[in-house]
Scaffold this active site. Sequence first.
Site, PDB file in Angstrom:
ATOM      1  CG  HIS A  55      46.049  37.792  31.106  1.00 29.69           C
ATOM      2  ND1 HIS A  55      45.003  37.446  30.306  1.00 29.69           N
ATOM      3  CD2 HIS A  55      46.059  39.138  31.154  1.00 29.69           C
ATOM      4  CE1 HIS A  55      44.401  38.535  29.883  1.00 29.69           C
ATOM      5  NE2 HIS A  55      45.025  39.578  30.364  1.00 29.69           N
ATOM      6  CG  ASP A  58      44.732  34.008  30.918  1.00 33.53           C
ATOM      7  OD1 ASP A  58      43.970  34.390  31.819  1.00 33.53           O
ATOM      8  OD2 ASP A  58      44.993  34.690  29.907  1.00 33.53           O
ATOM      9  CG  MET A  89      50.566  39.718  23.303  1.00 35.14           C
ATOM     10  SD  MET A  89      49.377  39.269  24.566  1.00 35.14           S
ATOM     11  CE  MET A  89      47.857  39.882  23.859  1.00 35.14           C
ATOM     12  CD  GLU A 182      43.890  45.838  25.360  1.00 36.42           C
ATOM     13  OE1 GLU A 182      44.765  44.947  25.454  1.00 36.42           O
ATOM     14  OE2 GLU A 182      42.675  45.600  25.320  1.00 36.42           O
ATOM     15  CE  LYS A 184      37.094  47.993  29.047  1.00 40.57           C
ATOM     16  NZ  LYS A 184      36.921  46.676  29.669  1.00 40.57           N
ATOM     17  CD  GLU A 218      39.276  45.145  23.393  1.00 34.30           C
ATOM     18  OE1 GLU A 218      40.225  44.598  23.986  1.00 34.30           O
ATOM     19  OE2 GLU A 218      38.096  45.090  23.777  1.00 34.30           O
ATOM     20  CG  HIS A 221      39.122  48.608  25.071  1.00 37.72           C
ATOM     21  ND1 HIS A 221      40.313  48.133  25.550  1.00 37.72           N
ATOM     22  CD2 HIS A 221      38.192  47.685  25.424  1.00 37.72           C
ATOM     23  CE1 HIS A 221      40.109  46.981  26.175  1.00 37.72           C
ATOM     24  NE2 HIS A 221      38.830  46.690  26.100  1.00 37.72           N
ATOM     25  CG  ASP A 246      43.477  43.156  21.928  1.00 39.37           C
ATOM     26  OD1 ASP A 246      44.365  42.419  21.440  1.00 39.37           O
ATOM     27  OD2 ASP A 246      43.347  43.339  23.155  1.00 39.37           O
ATOM     28  CG  ASP A 256      34.678  45.590  27.544  1.00 33.17           C
ATOM     29  OD1 ASP A 256      34.794  45.596  26.308  1.00 33.17           O
ATOM     30  OD2 ASP A 256      35.508  45.058  28.301  1.00 33.17           O
ATOM     31  CG  ASP A 258      35.454  42.204  25.163  1.00 38.47           C
ATOM     32  OD1 ASP A 258      35.935  43.204  24.604  1.00 38.47           O
ATOM     33  OD2 ASP A 258      35.749  41.887  26.330  1.00 38.47           O
ATOM     34  CG  ASP A 288      40.696  40.940  24.079  1.00 33.19           C
ATOM     35  OD1 ASP A 288      40.227  39.936  24.641  1.00 33.19           O
ATOM     36  OD2 ASP A 288      41.081  41.945  24.700  1.00 33.19           O
TER      37      ASP A 288
END
Length: 389
Positions: A55, A58, A89, A182, A184, A218, A221, A246, A256, A258, A288
């Site tokens: 991002h 980030d 990406m 994406e 969710k 993902e 999700h 993802d 969530d 992950d 992810d």
Amino acid sequence: MAAFKPDPKYKFTFGLWTVGNPGGDPFGGPVREKISPVEIANLLGEVGAYGVNFHDNDLVPIDATAAERDQIVRDFQKALRNNGLKVPMATTNLFSAPVFKDGAFTSNNAKVRAYAIQKTMRAMELGAEFGAKIYVFWGGREGVESDATKNPVDAIKRFREAIDFLCEWNIQQKFGYKFAFEAKPNEPRGHIYFAVTGSYLSLIPTLKYPDMCGVNPEVAHEHMAGLNFVHQVAAALEQKKLFHIDLNDQEFGRYDQDFRFGSANLKHAFFLVKLLEDYGYNGPRHFDSHAYRQSDYEDVKEFARGSMRTYQLLAEKAARWNADKEIQGLLKEINVEDAALEKLTKKFSAANAKKLLAEPLNHDELHKANYLPYEKLDQLTMEIIMGVR
Ligand code: GLT
Ligand code: MN
Ligand code: MN
């Protein structure tokens, strides 16, 4: 696991926010010290990843000056070169800053919506400097807790307007991005718009540039929504809309999580890898996910290696399944062909309809002749996954 070599043909990538996740959760702060983007690149180089995604924030803090930004870009580019990493990406953080408390593109405030588009334009420039060709849109804050607060039809229109604008920006600036949406269902909002991948697949044909747009499903999700992820991915693949994926894992019915790919639902993971490999998915395989809160950075490396290794092991098992004579024999038996009838039902015509109505198809006979040893087929599959076949 030290001798393990990830194969670059799979394009295994991680986000800066994944291996760099310091392990905070809503009930407790970070447990790992924060490491810099350069340190994350070094870690990913060491484990043999293909690339890294980010991002905007980030990499570059939201309030960085232009000079700071340029220095960060130079340092990170050097770290990428040193570690042989690509950036396939990029994406925008439209969820962390307090300004996005009620959404970005779907905010009720036109000024916030404009800021979200402006922030994305700049983030697209940043990604393009690193050669990114896929641009992900995850609308984490695009939702509500109460439908009293936002009109859900307006939300769709606002989202579409933002994407149409950004597609034009992509064209004008010659970035060459493909957009990947994406979905969710919830978290951090009570209800997030475009709750599942299918929601985006139905939005895309209504956009101004549908060819530019696809999805980034993902695992976690769709599992949060109780769905079969493999079927969501199949729908995207069949429409040639799987631009990115993802990979992670998730126990059904939980928050969530992950988790590391394949660590919770191995059978689903197997069919997912098999689908991606059988249909020649050629995009990045992005993890992810993040390591358990108990892990230190040595264990984070095990998490990263484990994610890639599980994928490769499952790809090997999928090939084994495809080559298994007994399994292939069963598949032949259960897929009953009938050239004459298939010709009739392939394409409608008045003549075909008339002929079909005249066919002596008896339900009871059809049922009795239909041999379906699915227990056997599934057990053979499980034995491949369990490593005894
Ligand atoms: C965030 C989210 C992910 C998205 C990322 C992209 S950010 O970590 O939980 O699922 O893919 O914005
Ligand atoms: Mn997630
Ligand atoms: Mn994701």
